[in-house]
Design a protein around this motif. Structure first.
Motif, PDB file in Angstrom:
ATOM      1  N   ASP A 130      13.632   7.885 -67.696  1.00  0.00           N
ATOM      2  CA  ASP A 130      15.054   7.670 -67.990  1.00  0.00           C
ATOM      3  C   ASP A 130      15.934   8.849 -67.589  1.00  0.00           C
ATOM      4  O   ASP A 130      16.741   9.340 -68.377  1.00  0.00           O
ATOM      5  N   ARG A 131      15.794   9.315 -66.375  1.00  0.00           N
ATOM      6  CA  ARG A 131      16.615  10.410 -65.876  1.00  0.00           C
ATOM      7  C   ARG A 131      17.858   9.853 -65.176  1.00  0.00           C
ATOM      8  O   ARG A 131      17.848   8.736 -64.661  1.00  0.00           O
ATOM      9  N   ASP A 132      18.881  10.640 -65.121  1.00  0.00           N
ATOM     10  CA  ASP A 132      20.102  10.285 -64.415  1.00  0.00           C
ATOM     11  C   ASP A 132      19.868  10.439 -62.909  1.00  0.00           C
ATOM     12  O   ASP A 132      18.992  11.198 -62.484  1.00  0.00           O
ATOM     13  N   HIS A 133      20.672   9.750 -62.103  1.00  0.00           N
ATOM     14  CA  HIS A 133      20.488   9.850 -60.649  1.00  0.00           C
ATOM     15  C   HIS A 133      20.798  11.255 -60.146  1.00  0.00           C
ATOM     16  O   HIS A 133      20.228  11.703 -59.149  1.00  0.00           O
ATOM     17  N   THR A 134      21.683  11.986 -60.849  1.00  0.00           N
ATOM     18  CA  THR A 134      21.983  13.355 -60.415  1.00  0.00           C
ATOM     19  C   THR A 134      20.781  14.276 -60.633  1.00  0.00           C
ATOM     20  O   THR A 134      20.578  15.219 -59.876  1.00  0.00           O
ATOM     21  N   THR A 135      19.991  13.980 -61.656  1.00  0.00           N
ATOM     22  CA  THR A 135      18.760  14.749 -61.881  1.00  0.00           C
ATOM     23  C   THR A 135      17.791  14.516 -60.732  1.00  0.00           C
ATOM     24  O   THR A 135      17.119  15.446 -60.268  1.00  0.00           O
ATOM     25  N   VAL A 136      17.724  13.277 -60.265  1.00  0.00           N
ATOM     26  CA  VAL A 136      16.845  12.958 -59.131  1.00  0.00           C
ATOM     27  C   VAL A 136      17.338  13.675 -57.877  1.00  0.00           C
ATOM     28  O   VAL A 136      16.543  14.215 -57.110  1.00  0.00           O
ATOM     29  N   ILE A 137      18.647  13.708 -57.681  1.00  0.00           N
ATOM     30  CA  ILE A 137      19.202  14.423 -56.516  1.00  0.00           C
ATOM     31  C   ILE A 137      18.830  15.898 -56.586  1.00  0.00           C
ATOM     32  O   ILE A 137      18.359  16.487 -55.601  1.00  0.00           O
ATOM     33  N   HIS A 138      19.030  16.503 -57.756  1.00  0.00           N
ATOM     34  CA  HIS A 138      18.717  17.925 -57.907  1.00  0.00           C
ATOM     35  C   HIS A 138      17.223  18.183 -57.686  1.00  0.00           C
ATOM     36  O   HIS A 138      16.840  19.121 -56.973  1.00  0.00           O
ATOM     37  N   GLY A 139      16.376  17.350 -58.302  1.00  0.00           N
ATOM     38  CA  GLY A 139      14.929  17.545 -58.160  1.00  0.00           C
ATOM     39  C   GLY A 139      14.456  17.372 -56.733  1.00  0.00           C
ATOM     40  O   GLY A 139      13.644  18.155 -56.231  1.00  0.00           O
ATOM     41  N   SER A 140      14.988  16.351 -56.048  1.00  0.00           N
ATOM     42  CA  SER A 140      14.539  16.111 -54.675  1.00  0.00           C
ATOM     43  C   SER A 140      15.094  17.156 -53.708  1.00  0.00           C
ATOM     44  O   SER A 140      14.525  17.362 -52.641  1.00  0.00           O
ATOM     45  N   ASN A 141      16.195  17.823 -54.084  1.00  0.00           N
ATOM     46  CA  ASN A 141      16.721  18.889 -53.225  1.00  0.00           C
ATOM     47  C   ASN A 141      16.078  20.240 -53.531  1.00  0.00           C
ATOM     48  O   ASN A 141      15.930  21.076 -52.642  1.00  0.00           O
ATOM     49  N   SER A 142      15.707  20.478 -54.780  1.00  0.00           N
ATOM     50  CA  SER A 142      15.156  21.790 -55.131  1.00  0.00           C
ATOM     51  C   SER A 142      13.659  21.897 -54.812  1.00  0.00           C
ATOM     52  O   SER A 142      13.159  23.002 -54.613  1.00  0.00           O
ATOM     53  N   TYR A 143      12.938  20.763 -54.753  1.00  0.00           N
ATOM     54  CA  TYR A 143      11.503  20.820 -54.435  1.00  0.00           C
ATOM     55  C   TYR A 143      11.251  21.434 -53.053  1.00  0.00           C
ATOM     56  O   TYR A 143      10.426  22.346 -52.927  1.00  0.00           O
ATOM     57  N   PRO A 144      11.943  20.996 -51.983  1.00  0.00           N
ATOM     58  CA  PRO A 144      11.693  21.636 -50.677  1.00  0.00           C
ATOM     59  C   PRO A 144      12.051  23.116 -50.666  1.00  0.00           C
ATOM     60  O   PRO A 144      11.404  23.911 -49.980  1.00  0.00           O
ATOM     61  N   GLN A 145      13.073  23.502 -51.433  1.00  0.00           N
ATOM     62  CA  GLN A 145      13.450  24.916 -51.487  1.00  0.00           C
ATOM     63  C   GLN A 145      12.344  25.739 -52.146  1.00  0.00           C
ATOM     64  O   GLN A 145      12.011  26.840 -51.678  1.00  0.00           O
ATOM     65  N   LYS A 146      11.769  25.213 -53.226  1.00  0.00           N
ATOM     66  CA  LYS A 146      10.668  25.929 -53.897  1.00  0.00           C
ATOM     67  C   LYS A 146       9.451  26.009 -52.986  1.00  0.00           C
ATOM     68  O   LYS A 146       8.765  27.029 -52.939  1.00  0.00           O
ATOM     69  N   ARG A 147       9.184  24.924 -52.257  1.00  0.00           N
ATOM     70  CA  ARG A 147       8.045  24.950 -51.342  1.00  0.00           C
ATOM     71  C   ARG A 147       8.296  25.908 -50.189  1.00  0.00           C
ATOM     72  O   ARG A 147       7.373  26.533 -49.676  1.00  0.00           O
ATOM     73  N   ALA A 148       9.546  26.051 -49.761  1.00  0.00           N
ATOM     74  CA  ALA A 148       9.867  26.985 -48.678  1.00  0.00           C
ATOM     75  C   ALA A 148       9.577  28.415 -49.111  1.00  0.00           C
ATOM     76  O   ALA A 148       9.110  29.236 -48.312  1.00  0.00           O
ATOM     77  N   LYS A 149       9.830  28.713 -50.380  1.00  0.00           N
ATOM     78  CA  LYS A 149       9.512  30.048 -50.890  1.00  0.00           C
ATOM     79  C   LYS A 149       8.013  30.295 -50.878  1.00  0.00           C
ATOM     80  O   LYS A 149       7.558  31.426 -50.799  1.00  0.00           O
ATOM     81  N   MET A 150       7.228  29.210 -50.961  1.00  0.00           N
ATOM     82  CA  MET A 150       5.768  29.332 -50.924  1.00  0.00           C
ATOM     83  C   MET A 150       5.242  29.372 -49.491  1.00  0.00           C
ATOM     84  O   MET A 150       4.045  29.549 -49.276  1.00  0.00           O
ATOM     85  N   GLY A 151       6.113  29.155 -48.512  1.00  0.00           N
ATOM     86  CA  GLY A 151       5.672  29.205 -47.123  1.00  0.00           C
ATOM     87  C   GLY A 151       5.448  27.847 -46.502  1.00  0.00           C
ATOM     88  O   GLY A 151       4.997  27.729 -45.375  1.00  0.00           O
ATOM     89  N   ARG A 152       5.755  26.781 -47.222  1.00  0.00           N
ATOM     90  CA  ARG A 152       5.585  25.418 -46.692  1.00  0.00           C
ATOM     91  C   ARG A 152       6.962  24.776 -46.584  1.00  0.00           C
ATOM     92  O   ARG A 152       7.656  24.623 -47.566  1.00  0.00           O
ATOM     93  N   PHE A 153       7.356  24.445 -45.365  1.00  0.00           N
ATOM     94  CA  PHE A 153       8.681  23.920 -45.155  1.00  0.00           C
ATOM     95  C   PHE A 153       8.642  22.405 -45.039  1.00  0.00           C
ATOM     96  O   PHE A 153       7.902  21.855 -44.232  1.00  0.00           O
ATOM     97  N   LEU A 154       9.426  21.734 -45.871  1.00  0.00           N
ATOM     98  CA  LEU A 154       9.513  20.281 -45.872  1.00  0.00           C
ATOM     99  C   LEU A 154      10.903  19.880 -45.393  1.00  0.00           C
ATOM    100  O   LEU A 154      11.878  20.592 -45.631  1.00  0.00           O
ATOM    101  N   ARG A 155      10.987  18.737 -44.776  1.00  0.00           N
ATOM    102  CA  ARG A 155      12.301  18.301 -44.330  1.00  0.00           C
ATOM    103  C   ARG A 155      13.097  17.740 -45.493  1.00  0.00           C
ATOM    104  O   ARG A 155      12.549  17.341 -46.505  1.00  0.00           O
ATOM    105  N   ALA A 156      14.399  17.689 -45.323  1.00  0.00           N
ATOM    106  CA  ALA A 156      15.278  17.208 -46.379  1.00  0.00           C
ATOM    107  C   ALA A 156      15.070  15.711 -46.592  1.00  0.00           C
ATOM    108  O   ALA A 156      14.580  14.996 -45.701  1.00  0.00           O
ATOM    109  N   VAL A 157      15.452  15.244 -47.762  1.00  0.00           N
ATOM    110  CA  VAL A 157      15.294  13.830 -48.075  1.00  0.00           C
ATOM    111  C   VAL A 157      16.327  13.015 -47.335  1.00  0.00           C
ATOM    112  O   VAL A 157      17.287  13.550 -46.789  1.00  0.00           O
ATOM    113  N   ARG A 158      16.183  11.700 -47.365  1.00  0.00           N
ATOM    114  CA  ARG A 158      17.022  10.751 -46.611  1.00  0.00           C
ATOM    115  C   ARG A 158      18.468  10.981 -46.689  1.00  0.00           C
ATOM    116  O   ARG A 158      19.248  11.440 -47.257  1.00  0.00           O
TER     117      ARG A 158
END
Length: 158
Positions: A130-158
């Protein structure tokens, strides 16, 4: 003068017991060897079956790709993978807890759900506790940034 038979002497008894122990040991070793060989044959059979199944699955997947089909995992499948990878439970992913490991797993699910499923952001949010859509936006945008700090670069979501 007493005469004892060799069989009744201590040395004879020891020799008899040693022979019995040697026979028992040989039988145990033969049984262990047979069990080991049977297990080895079973493992080889299982490996052959797995290899054949993998080969059939790859051939089937190739046929599906040629036919234009694309694999679309569900949010539940993505959650199962997150649970296995991050060592959290499904209940924790749906909870309100904000522990770092759980937040990272939630963001993983959000990112891949947005990328791989045709669901809308509010639908994904409802499926992830039961999360808000803005939470999903934030989570899907912050996950690639966290992975980039780990050295794994993911492309942005749709």
């Amino acid at each position: 003068m007493q005469v004892f038979a060799y069989q009744a002497t201590e040395r004879g008894i020891r020799a008899r017991h040693a022979a019995q122990f040697a026979d028992e040991r040989a039988m145990r070793l033969a049984a262990q060897r047979a069990t080991y060989e049977a297990e080895l044959a079973e493992r080889e059979r299982i490996e052959r079956v797995r290899a054949e199944a993998t080969e059939r699955a790859r051939a089937y997947a190739a046929e599906l790709r040629l036919a234009g089909f694309r694999f679309r995992p569900t949010v539940a499948e993505i959650e199962r993978r997150a649970c296995r990878v991050f060592g959290v439970t499904r209940k924790e992913i749906h909870s309100n807890r904000r522990y770092q490991e759980i937040v990272f797993a939630k963001q993983f699910v959000m990112y891949w759900a947005v990328r791989l499923t045709p669901l809308s952001l509010p639908q994904i949010g409802r499926l992830i506790g039961d999360r808000d859509h803005t939470t999903v936006i934030h989570g899907s945008n912050s996950y690639p940034q966290k992975r980039a700090k780990m050295g794994r670069f993911l492309r942005a979501v749709r």
